[in-house]
Scaffold this active site. Sequence first.
Site, PDB file in Angstrom:
ATOM      1  N   LYS A 115       0.800  -1.314   0.043  1.00 29.32           N
ATOM      2  CA  LYS A 115       0.118   0.013  -0.055  1.00 29.32           C
ATOM      3  C   LYS A 115       0.784   1.359  -0.051  1.00 29.32           C
ATOM      4  CE  LYS A 115      -3.368   2.667   3.025  1.00 29.32           C
ATOM      5  NZ  LYS A 115      -3.976   2.508   4.070  1.00 29.32           N
ATOM      6  N   ASP A 149     -10.520   6.367  13.968  1.00 26.94           N
ATOM      7  CA  ASP A 149     -11.065   6.347  12.653  1.00 26.94           C
ATOM      8  C   ASP A 149     -10.776   5.302  11.627  1.00 26.94           C
ATOM      9  OD1 ASP A 149     -12.600   7.872  10.488  1.00 26.94           O
ATOM     10  OD2 ASP A 149     -10.965   8.783   9.815  1.00 26.94           O
TER      11      ASP A 149
END
Length: 391
Positions: free
Chosen positions: A143, A271
């Site tokens: 990623k 989050d």
Amino acid sequence: MSTKKKTKVMSKKGKGKILVPKWKLFRAKEPLLSVFMWGINHTVDQLLHVPPPGLLMPDDFKAYSKVKIDNHNFNKDIMPSHYKVKEYCPNVFRNLREQFGVDNFEYLRSLTSYEPEPDLLDGSAKDSTPRFFISYDKRFVIKSMDSEAVAELHSVLRNYHQYVVEKQGKTLLPQYLGLYRLTIDGSETYLIVMRNVFGRKYGVHTKFDLKGSTVSRAASDKEKAKDLPTLKDNDFLEQNWKLNLPPEASKQLLEMLSSDTEWLTRMHLMDYSLLEAANRPIEQNSEESGDELAPTPPDSPIPSTGGAFPGVSGGPDLDDEFYAIASPPDSDKNLIYFIGLVDILTYYGIKKRSATAAKTVKYGSDAENISTVKPEQYAKRLVEFISRSLN
């Protein structure tokens, strides 16, 4: 994709030793992946020459290795002439790989034998420049990260390593296995390698990104039109989804999720999402074959590394499916679930506090259900959401 090789082999005799290619030519569709594959080969090879330290020291969490290549004529038709590879905290990530049961040769082979491909389960792969790539054997995800996320990972890395050691690698947190900065023609890209949450043997037919929040937490019509949309909390509730797990697996899941979110709270992180996917075992999917879902590695098979849910027996073969849990054998749906935490590197700082205040004014009495809340509340709400979803 073809891979040329020109190899000098370092030979080590003795049981358990491996032959490691010292030089390879890597051919990928874009320079970033060619340099990434070259960099993995180089950094793993360098580590094999250095015995792991008996104990990690504070300096290991600040260390890095760098290599700079200029006027690279050895492979100039498929590699840039100028590039740099920087590996962060080599000894730390080597130790993390060990904690998570990832062998260095497995890591090398998975990331360099064949070119990583854009991850089609990631919505960005078709719409823009891919942010995620996946190794050919589906073991690892690569990623791209921004500098802010890299800085946050550095700030929690020592605590993260300590927690992983304490839990003996049995955690739903992302498994961070290597962090790199690639510089190609002056452009910098940060890449993190992680274990893939989704299965290698089993495809995925339903996928949810869950935060325990119900405000603005539904997939858009555009997202739902995709072959495999990422659905959200309200979609989960509207479809009346339940996690039908064996009692022991349910207990382990809640204990692990509670412990992991407590750690995230201590780190002032929020989050994040619980990624949940499901599929039926291959034997019930006549249109799918094992070869299509999990390419056979070119060499001998690699032993199982175990999973996050030890001691849960019965059901299909989940060998080396770390994040997988099978529904009970007598279940009507007979599903395999893949469950892991993702995107954990958001710090609850001034920006997030301001967002919380603004959304509290906007949503009033429904403010407790917004996604941007204090880490303690965020963790508690997610655990309660998943607890309610268990059959």
